[in-house]
Design a protein around this motif. Structure first.
Motif: not given
Length: 125
Positions: A58-63, A79-88
């Protein structure tokens, strides 16, 4: 070719720290930092089950910035993991690779799949 299972319960940073040297070829005795031929391909399965410690989901942000005025966009890790699994995981590995022209060559050898199946069964993994 190396097969890595992201569902082992290892955190994203530790997983990326294990993947990045393999992409570069640092595990081989003939490693040369300026050569790109030494690295191996890495297949990551179960990327939808990555683990972060603490409240980082919840706290880590990708900008990123769109290029327009006021165009700074932010997404949480969840949110990034939900949209594109593995992008993190891909972004974590990118941060551990050298920031030069070889970086794109190395990252092309990383194959990330959200589930347990992958199409690379005909090669070593």
């Amino acid at each position: 070719w190396h097969l890595v299972d992201a569902a082992q319960g290892v955190s994203v940073g530790r997983l990326a720290a294990a993947i990045a040297p393999v992409l570069r070829g640092k595990h081989k005795p003939g490693f040369e930092p300026h050569r790109h031929e030494h690295g191996d391909n890495v297949v990551v399965v179960n990327a939808d089950r990555l683990v972060f410690t603490g409240r980082k989901w919840k706290q880590k942000l990708y900008r990123h910035h769109t290029g327009f005025m006021g165009g700074l966009k932010e997404r949480t890790a969840a949110d990034l993991q939900r949209r594109k699994p593995g992008e993190v995981l891909r972004r974590a590995v990118l941060g551990m690779l050298p920031k030069n022209k070889l970086r794109t060559i190395f990252i092309r050898r990383l194959w990330i799949y959200p589930g347990p199946e992958h199409p690379h069964t005909n090669v070593a993994p």
